[in-house]
Design a protein around this motif. Structure first.
Motif, PDB file in Angstrom:
ATOM      1  N   PRO A 108       3.066   2.059 -15.118  1.00  0.00           N
ATOM      2  CA  PRO A 108       2.200   1.843 -13.846  1.00  0.00           C
ATOM      3  C   PRO A 108       1.430   0.529 -13.856  1.00  0.00           C
ATOM      4  O   PRO A 108       1.067  -0.163 -12.686  1.00  0.00           O
ATOM      5  CB  PRO A 108       1.416   3.049 -13.885  1.00  0.00           C
ATOM      6  N   LYS A 109       1.079   0.071 -14.988  1.00  0.00           N
ATOM      7  CA  LYS A 109       0.290  -1.281 -14.915  1.00  0.00           C
ATOM      8  C   LYS A 109       1.152  -2.351 -14.440  1.00  0.00           C
ATOM      9  O   LYS A 109       0.566  -3.329 -14.070  1.00  0.00           O
ATOM     10  CB  LYS A 109      -0.391  -1.462 -16.234  1.00  0.00           C
ATOM     11  N   VAL A 110       2.404  -2.207 -14.838  1.00  0.00           N
ATOM     12  CA  VAL A 110       3.406  -3.536 -14.601  1.00  0.00           C
ATOM     13  C   VAL A 110       3.430  -3.619 -13.085  1.00  0.00           C
ATOM     14  O   VAL A 110       3.136  -4.531 -12.495  1.00  0.00           O
ATOM     15  CB  VAL A 110       4.751  -2.838 -15.076  1.00  0.00           C
ATOM     16  N   PHE A 111       3.498  -2.577 -12.311  1.00  0.00           N
ATOM     17  CA  PHE A 111       3.505  -2.357 -10.746  1.00  0.00           C
ATOM     18  C   PHE A 111       2.034  -2.670 -10.268  1.00  0.00           C
ATOM     19  O   PHE A 111       2.125  -3.662  -9.558  1.00  0.00           O
ATOM     20  CB  PHE A 111       3.881  -1.099 -10.284  1.00  0.00           C
ATOM     21  N   GLU A 112       1.117  -2.432 -10.973  1.00  0.00           N
ATOM     22  CA  GLU A 112      -0.269  -2.792 -10.588  1.00  0.00           C
ATOM     23  C   GLU A 112      -0.752  -4.138 -10.697  1.00  0.00           C
ATOM     24  O   GLU A 112      -1.150  -4.740  -9.896  1.00  0.00           O
ATOM     25  CB  GLU A 112      -1.393  -1.751 -11.218  1.00  0.00           C
ATOM     26  N   ARG A 123       8.651 -10.154 -13.286  1.00  0.00           N
ATOM     27  CA  ARG A 123       7.961 -11.291 -14.005  1.00  0.00           C
ATOM     28  C   ARG A 123       6.873 -10.777 -14.785  1.00  0.00           C
ATOM     29  O   ARG A 123       6.414 -11.136 -16.086  1.00  0.00           O
ATOM     30  CB  ARG A 123       7.310 -12.118 -12.890  1.00  0.00           C
ATOM     31  N   GLU A 124       6.068  -9.656 -14.468  1.00  0.00           N
ATOM     32  CA  GLU A 124       5.179  -8.964 -15.004  1.00  0.00           C
ATOM     33  C   GLU A 124       5.552  -8.403 -16.331  1.00  0.00           C
ATOM     34  O   GLU A 124       5.193  -8.519 -17.513  1.00  0.00           O
ATOM     35  CB  GLU A 124       4.376  -7.827 -14.146  1.00  0.00           C
ATOM     36  N   PHE A 125       6.752  -7.600 -16.033  1.00  0.00           N
ATOM     37  CA  PHE A 125       7.380  -6.895 -17.270  1.00  0.00           C
ATOM     38  C   PHE A 125       7.663  -7.990 -18.515  1.00  0.00           C
ATOM     39  O   PHE A 125       7.304  -7.969 -19.720  1.00  0.00           O
ATOM     40  CB  PHE A 125       8.662  -6.310 -16.986  1.00  0.00           C
ATOM     41  N   ALA A 126       8.307  -9.045 -17.911  1.00  0.00           N
ATOM     42  CA  ALA A 126       8.817 -10.162 -18.790  1.00  0.00           C
ATOM     43  C   ALA A 126       7.535 -10.787 -19.459  1.00  0.00           C
ATOM     44  O   ALA A 126       7.617 -11.048 -20.721  1.00  0.00           O
ATOM     45  CB  ALA A 126       9.586 -11.411 -17.979  1.00  0.00           C
ATOM     46  N   PHE A 127       6.500 -11.049 -18.871  1.00  0.00           N
ATOM     47  CA  PHE A 127       5.220 -11.462 -19.385  1.00  0.00           C
ATOM     48  C   PHE A 127       5.072 -10.542 -20.437  1.00  0.00           C
ATOM     49  O   PHE A 127       4.391 -11.055 -21.566  1.00  0.00           O
ATOM     50  CB  PHE A 127       4.144 -11.592 -18.344  1.00  0.00           C
ATOM     51  N   LEU A 128       4.808  -9.077 -20.201  1.00  0.00           N
ATOM     52  CA  LEU A 128       4.082  -8.324 -21.118  1.00  0.00           C
ATOM     53  C   LEU A 128       5.018  -8.554 -22.425  1.00  0.00           C
ATOM     54  O   LEU A 128       4.079  -8.244 -23.575  1.00  0.00           O
ATOM     55  CB  LEU A 128       3.954  -7.066 -20.622  1.00  0.00           C
ATOM     56  N   VAL A 129       6.186  -8.615 -22.282  1.00  0.00           N
ATOM     57  CA  VAL A 129       7.316  -8.593 -23.477  1.00  0.00           C
ATOM     58  C   VAL A 129       6.912  -9.870 -24.266  1.00  0.00           C
ATOM     59  O   VAL A 129       6.666  -9.921 -25.458  1.00  0.00           O
ATOM     60  CB  VAL A 129       8.667  -8.201 -23.087  1.00  0.00           C
ATOM     61  N   VAL A 130       6.962 -10.939 -23.628  1.00  0.00           N
ATOM     62  CA  VAL A 130       6.795 -12.204 -24.319  1.00  0.00           C
ATOM     63  C   VAL A 130       5.367 -12.194 -25.022  1.00  0.00           C
ATOM     64  O   VAL A 130       5.285 -12.515 -26.127  1.00  0.00           O
ATOM     65  CB  VAL A 130       6.834 -13.287 -23.283  1.00  0.00           C
TER      66      VAL A 130
END
Length: 165
Positions: A108-112, A123-130
């Protein structure tokens, strides 16, 4: 490289999150010139579950976007010279891969946050993984100098991946 991905919640991204996670981890390891094959555990969960983990391990009783749990015995961020000295602590005896650690992401935080920052969920998901893999390699953002270093690395890696804001 092994990515152990567990989905504890419904994941409805319009991209292949398993492939993107593997690509992001690979880009970070290449960028950092990590000299070993590696494994990472990635759990995709909801806000309630990540809040519970955040409370238990960080004593912060609220949901967060991502948590990182490094397993490597590093004396300095990005310095991997000491890993071979303690193979029993750093490498999976079955696969021989370096055990980087665990990442937990709140779906949910990825979408938010994608909505909040005006970019895509990809982009958000990739950022969080990186971001999280850099933590697994010993980087942090507690003081301004370390934060600037980590932010620069994140931006360069995402740009190299072709994932822009």
């Amino acid at each position: 490289m092994t990515i152990q991905l567990e989905e504890e919640t419904t994941v409805q991204f319009d991209f292949d999150c398993r492939k993107l996670a593997k690509d992001a981890v690979s880009y970070v390891l290449d960028y950092e010139k990590f000299p070993y094959e590696a494994q990472v555990s990635l759990t995709l969960t909801d806000n309630a579950s990540i809040q519970e983990i955040n409370s238990r391990f960080r004593q912060i009783d609220k949901p967060t976007d991502v948590l990182s749990f490094p397993l490597l015995s590093l004396s300095k961020a990005g310095d991997f010279s000491c890993l071979a000295k303690s193979p029993e602590d750093n490498f999976d005896p079955d696969s021989g891969e370096a055990m980087l650690g665990d990442i937990v992401i709140s779906v949910p935080k990825v979408f938010e946050q994608a909505n909040e920052y005006g970019h895509s969920e990809k982009r958000e998901f990739a950022f969080l993984v990186v971001h999280s893999v850099l933590h697994l390699l010993g980087y942090d953002h507690i003081n301004p100098e370390d934060a600037a270093c980590m932010e620069k690395k994140q931006e360069q890696i995402l740009n190299a991946m072709g994932i822009l804001r």
